[in-house]
Scaffold this active site. Structure first.
Site, short mmCIF file in Angstrom:
data_model
loop_
_atom_site.label_atom_id
_atom_site.label_comp_id
_atom_site.label_asym_id
_atom_site.label_seq_id
_atom_site.Cartn_x
_atom_site.Cartn_y
_atom_site.Cartn_z
N LYS A 21 13.60 -12.34 13.10
CA LYS A 21 13.00 -12.46 11.76
C LYS A 21 11.49 -12.28 11.84
CE LYS A 21 13.54 -16.68 9.76
NZ LYS A 21 12.51 -17.33 8.94
N SER A 22 10.84 -12.97 12.77
CA SER A 22 9.38 -12.88 12.86
C SER A 22 8.93 -11.44 13.13
CB SER A 22 8.86 -13.77 14.00
OG SER A 22 8.98 -15.11 13.64
N GLY A 97 8.10 -18.85 4.27
CA GLY A 97 6.70 -19.20 4.57
C GLY A 97 5.98 -18.02 5.20
N ARG A 125 5.05 -26.23 0.47
CA ARG A 125 4.51 -26.03 1.83
C ARG A 125 3.00 -25.73 1.80
NH1 ARG A 125 8.54 -22.54 5.26
NH2 ARG A 125 7.13 -23.28 6.89
N SER A 168 -0.69 -21.90 14.64
CA SER A 168 0.19 -21.23 13.67
C SER A 168 0.05 -19.72 13.77
CB SER A 168 -0.16 -21.68 12.25
OG SER A 168 0.49 -20.82 11.33
N GLN A 170 1.53 -17.73 11.87
CA GLN A 170 1.45 -17.19 10.51
C GLN A 170 0.01 -17.11 10.05
OE1 GLN A 170 4.01 -19.70 8.17
NE2 GLN A 170 5.87 -18.82 9.03
N ASP A 319 10.75 -23.54 16.37
CA ASP A 319 11.92 -23.31 15.52
C ASP A 319 13.23 -23.71 16.22
OD1 ASP A 319 10.30 -22.36 13.53
OD2 ASP A 319 10.58 -20.25 14.04
N ARG A 350 11.49 -31.53 8.95
CA ARG A 350 12.54 -31.38 9.97
C ARG A 350 12.61 -32.55 10.93
NH1 ARG A 350 12.36 -25.03 11.16
NH2 ARG A 350 13.64 -24.45 9.38
C1 S3P Z 1 6.55 -17.91 12.32
C2 S3P Z 1 5.74 -18.86 12.87
C3 S3P Z 1 6.09 -20.28 12.89
C4 S3P Z 1 7.60 -20.48 12.71
C5 S3P Z 1 8.14 -19.68 11.57
C6 S3P Z 1 7.88 -18.20 11.78
C7 S3P Z 1 6.05 -16.53 12.27
O1 S3P Z 1 5.41 -20.94 11.84
O2 S3P Z 1 7.90 -21.85 12.54
O3 S3P Z 1 9.55 -19.89 11.45
O4 S3P Z 1 6.85 -15.59 12.06
O5 S3P Z 1 4.84 -16.35 12.45
P1 S3P Z 1 3.84 -21.34 11.98
O6 S3P Z 1 3.11 -20.12 12.30
O7 S3P Z 1 3.45 -21.90 10.67
O8 S3P Z 1 3.83 -22.36 13.07
#
Ligand code: S3P
Length: 432
Positions: A21-22, A97, A125, A168, A170, A319, A350
């Site tokens: 997914k990422s 997110g 969030r 993070s 993200q 995750d 969680r």
């Molecule tokens: C992700 C980063 C993680 C992870 C999320 C996907 C990503 O979150 O928990 O499911 O794809 O960059 P954070 O970056 O907020 O830790």
């Protein structure tokens, strides 16, 4: 949807899980910024990734999907603008997110007026972690106390120099995306290593960027306004989906499971090392590089012992912690999770959700602000579990249901489609 899941005798067979997914989110977003047509094969069919696909479509990016292959006609950095119609374009990020944070960075950088909305979980969030740095460097973002809905106004960004204060990927990615639209040199640092898919894809696209180790983390330098080349890649299977089957095979005696074509990026596959140090018989074989390493994982039912996971290891398994809690219940002694406060702001709280699930199955767990301790090794019972709309809780509960006697019920099981629509089909394929 309620799903009844009964105890199993053994787990046996071979599976392939859907695309990571990422990586899928990033492949789509970065391809839309490239100067030509990208081809991404093995794209995740997860609902979260569909949110990113739709959002890019709303921004006028042409995406041609055929099964799990998507062709993206990149618009180039300067092309990602929309004619100003007066109203902001509305992007629905659903439960994702990653979509919300990545799109915020992209839109702030591109200077596109847009309104980001999402489902109930996403509306709760934290977004300030991306809003604050973007606004510090010139973005204009309206928000509801640091949460969605966000309205990104036209603004003009200056070069970013920022050390990401929460581990993070993200946030790191949102800032990298924004800085790709800004003239000159931006620098983004992380002091704790997080997943590095963005950096790997940018390198594969020969982007004007550099990533280097810095102190205990990394420094990413971006030279903006330079289009990356198109991408041509195959997305490997998602380790954060595979982990539920791996945990199940570990805890059901006599099991043997082979997971093919799964992503083994070291910033993502750390859970396999954690299982190994718990005594899990897990063999990993990296078969190919490409931008993202992948390979085969072989697992056998094992006698597990508890472990501690904390500090710098947490972002590398963030995750996978619900699946780890399942294994912990079947490990002798204590498994301690610390420094994982971030889990409280995922698709659900969680820490609370995992502890509640463990207790309902008859397990012993102590909840703390930044984690929990599971006392494993005692028999569990069947249970009725509410997923609370959190896909990883629904999958963890299904794993425990397979390892419990009798039949358990998972309420709201349909949410598995957020990350792993194929979950129950694969489960039926490997349980006996
Ligand atoms: C992700 C980063 C993680 C992870 C999320 C996907 C990503 O979150 O928990 O499911 O794809 O960059 P954070 O970056 O907020 O830790």
């Amino acid at each position: 949807m309620d799903r009844e899941v009964s105890g199993v005798r053994r787990v046996e067979g071979e599976i392939r899980v859907g695309g990571d997914k990422s990586i899928s989110h990033r492949a789509l977003v970065l391809s839309s910024m490239a100067d030509g047509q990208s081809v991404v094969r093995g794209l995740s069919a997860a609902r979260d990734v569909a949110s990113t696909l739709q959002s890019l479509g709303r921004l006028g990016v042409e995406l041609e999907c055929g099964g799990t292959t998507v062709r993206v006609l990149g618009k180039g950095i300067a092309g990602l603008k929309l004619p100003d119609t007066g109203e902001p374009v509305v992007l629905d990020c659903g439960n994702s997110g990653t979509t919300a944070r990545l799109m915020t960075g992209l839109l702030a950088g591109a200077g596109v007026r847009a309104r980001l909305v999402g489902d109930r979980s996403l509306l709760s969030r934290p977004m300030k972690r991306v809003i604050d740095p973007l606004c510090r460097f010139g973005a204009r973002i309206e928000h509801r106390e640091g949460r969605l809905p966000l309205v990104i106004q036209k603004g003009s960004l200056q070069a970013i120099r920022y050390t990401v204060p929460v581990p993070s990927a993200q946030v790191k990615t949102a800032l990298i995306l924004a800085s790709m639209f800004v003239g000159g040199k931006s620098e983004i640092e992380e002091t704790i290593i997080t997943r590095d898919h963005t950096e790997r894809l940018l390198a594969a696209m020969h982007a004007a960027f550099r990533s280097e180790p810095h102190e205990n983390g990394a420094r990413i330098t971006v030279w903006g306004r330079k289009d990356p080349h198109p991408l041509d890649m195959e997305v490997p299977g998602d380790i954060s989906s595979a982990v539920f089957f791996i945990a199940l095979a570990l805890i059901v005696p006599g099991s043997r499971l082979v997971v093919r074509n799964v992503g083994l990026n070291p910033t993502r596959a750390r859970i396999l090392s954690v299982f190994k140090r718990m005594g899990g018989e897990v063999d990993t074989n990296v078969e190919a590089g490409g931008p993202e390493p992948y390979g085969t994982v072989r697992v056998r039912g094992s006698s597990l012992v508890g472990t501690e996971v904390s500090g710098r290891e947490i972002p590398l398994v963030i995750d996978e912690i619900p699946a780890l809690a399942c294994a912990a219940l079947f490990a002798s002694g204590e498994t301690v999770i610390r420094d994982a406060r971030e889990l409280r702001v995922k698709e659900s709280d969680r820490i609370e959700a995992v502890c509640d699930m463990v207790r309902r199955f008859g397990g012993e767990v102590e909840e703390r602000e930044d984690g929990f301790t599971v006392r494993g090794g005692a028999p569990i019972n069947n249970a009725l579990i509410e997923s609370g709309g959190d896909h990883r809780i629904a999958m963890a509960a299904s794993v425990l249901a397979c390892a419990a006697p009798g039949t358990s019920t998972i309420r709201g099981a349909e949410c598995v489609s957020v990350s792993c629509p194929e979950f129950f089909d694969l489960l039926e394929h490997v349980v006996q």
